[in-house]
Design an enzyme around this catalytic site. Structure first.
Site: not given
Length: 501
Positions: A2, A28, A102-103, A256
């Site tokens: 995210c 996201g 985020n995670g 990426y």
């Protein structure tokens, strides 16, 4: 994966957070949300969709205040179609806390039970982020019993979170009327950095590009296990809160996930991808004689830096052979495999003149399921290529990711349990060249000696937290994000080269 951002400023922050989320939109596209704070009140708006679709003028006007936070969501657990699971999350006790995360927590199920039976806290969604928020809230309550809330109490609460929570987590939270808190897990798996504005404002964000693009000068990354606490007057306090910390960021961020113009943990993402192209060139030469390659063509977008460096070292022309339609949603949003396959042709179109009669080396950032690679190789052949070689800037993806990237199960990974020759036959290429795992780590790690290692678990099966078993992976697969539209196709990873991509 995210994108998160938090700000303490001297001026209204609604537009600032909106602009930062646009810069993080690549992290996201499922949902977006903003919460702002004014006079100890939180004002929130969140919904499914892209940033530009979620926030209208009326929504922005309803977000007053000089501090706040926001998130763009890429779901890896819970229910992707639930508006309730969009972030930020909020609890009203103690103090009032809003949080973005985020995670991915690897012990969320155990924590959920513990919160209910021991801490007497209620979790209303399937999101591990709500679990994390309630753990933080409980630890804040413990740290402030008989005491006022100050930096020491905040850091004690974060230390309590580190003792209880497992997995990956970059977190930004606002405590009503007090300030902003941000912290990273003890391994620094997911990125988080902060910077300052000329007027003294402080911003924390997943990537440096969100800071630079909004006029904030990046100062540094948060260290693994570190927390910073910024009071509403802009005073910043920092403290290490984990007993044992080591910097082992997710290597897939460089391959990426992150924007190429970002710098994560002192490493330029763009330079990392150039380095990957250099090491990949050595692998290509050992597999395909350079005189059998006429042209090097990237698969848009992330592979471009690697492809340009590879072409330069091989002394071969670099050409753009695929045109990307930027107005088609990412393939991972498509509800079913049949629709997803069709969407590859909707997203990419081959320029026949760059393929006709040539031996073409296609360069992609990674290969996950392999279905998109298969489709792209076929597109090259249909455009007239004599031979199609495929090179991946990343090693074979053989293992699931448990730290916030919704990789498919290992059975769905084309390289799992297969040799490279077997994968080559599946994707239909005349030759398949993969990056080497250790060469990848060296190529990126050389850009910052302070990085002690990487989480490269999807490539080497080594999970840096050291507590992941096959049973854990099986359990987490059962908890993977529920799309509500296609139970058989839960992966939402957007790698441009696999349909997960």
């Amino acid at each position: 994966m995210c994108g998160i951002v938090g700000v303490v400023s001297n001026a209204p922050v609604n537009q600032l957070i909106y602009d930062a989320l646009l810069l993080l939109q690549h992290r996201g596209q499922d949902a977006a949300g903003i919460v702002t704070q004014q006079d100890r009140k939180f004002f929130m708006h969140k919904a499914k969709g892209m940033v530009r679709d979620v926030f209208r003028t009326r929504n922005m006007r309803a977000l007053p205040g000089a501090s706040g936070l926001g998130q763009v969501r890429y779901p890896t657990a819970g229910n992707a179609f639930s508006e309730e699971e969009a972030q930020p999350f909020y609890v009203n006790a103690p103090f009032g806390v809003a949080l973005v995360h985020n995670g991915n927590l690897t012990n969320a199920q155990a924590l959920r039970a513990e919160l209910y039976s021991t801490d007497h806290r209620h979790i209303n969604t399937e999101s591990d982020s709500e679990v994390l928020l309630n753990v933080l809230a409980h630890e804040l309550e413990k740290a402030t019993r008989g005491a006022k809330l100050g930096p020491d109490e905040v850091f004690a609460a974060v230390a309590g979170v580190h003792r209880r929570v497992r997995g990956s987590y970059a977190v930004i939270a606002h405590i009503a009327g007090r300030g902003m808190l941000a912290f990273r897990d003890p391994f620094g798996i997911r990125p988080l950095s902060f910077g300052r504005a000329p007027d003294g404002g402080v911003m924390v964000a997943s990537e440096s590009v969100a800071l630079e693009g909004t006029g904030y000068a990046p100062e540094r990354d948060l260290a693994p296990g570190e927390a910073i606490y910024v009071t509403l007057d802009g005073a910043l306090h920092a403290h290490p809160c984990a007993e044992r910390a080591q910097l082992s960021p997710c290597i897939f961020e460089y391959v990426y996930l992150a924007r190429p113009d970002s710098v994560l943990d002192g490493i330029s993402v763009y330079q990392a991808r150039l380095n990957l192209g250099e090491t990949l060139a050595k692998r290509v030469v050992s597999t395909v004689p350079p005189d059998e390659i006429d042209v090097v063509i990237p698969v848009p977008e992330s592979s471009r830096p690697s492809a340009t460096e590879l072409a330069r070292l091989l002394g071969k022309p670099y050409r753009e052979g695929f045109v990307k339609n930027r107005y088609v949603g990412r393939t991972f949003i498509m509800p079913g495999q049949a629709v997803r396959k069709k969407s590859v042709r909707q997203k990419l179109n081959a320029i026949a003149s760059e393929f006709a009669g040539r031996n073409v080396l296609l360069v992609d950032d990674s290969i996950v399921r392999g279905t998109t690679s298969q489709e792209i190789v076929q597109m090259a052949r249909e455009a007239g290529a004599r031979k199609v070689y495929l090179a991946s800037a990343a090693p074979p993806v053989r293992f699931p990711n448990v730290y916030g990237i919704d990789m498919p199960t290992k059975e769905e990974l084309v390289a799992h349990g297969r040799t490279e020759e077997e994968v080559r036959r599946i994707v239909g290429a005349d030759a398949l060249i993969y990056q080497d795992v250790e060469a990848m780590k060296r190529a990126i790690g050389a850009l910052n000696p302070a990085v002690q290692g990487f989480d490269a678990s999807c490539f080497d099966g080594v999970y840096v937290t050291g507590d992941i078993t096959d049973g854990d992976i099986a359990r987490m697969n059962q908890q993977r994000v529920k799309t509500g539209e296609d139970d058989e196709d839960a992966s939402r990873l957007t790698l441009p080269n696999a349909t997960t991509a």
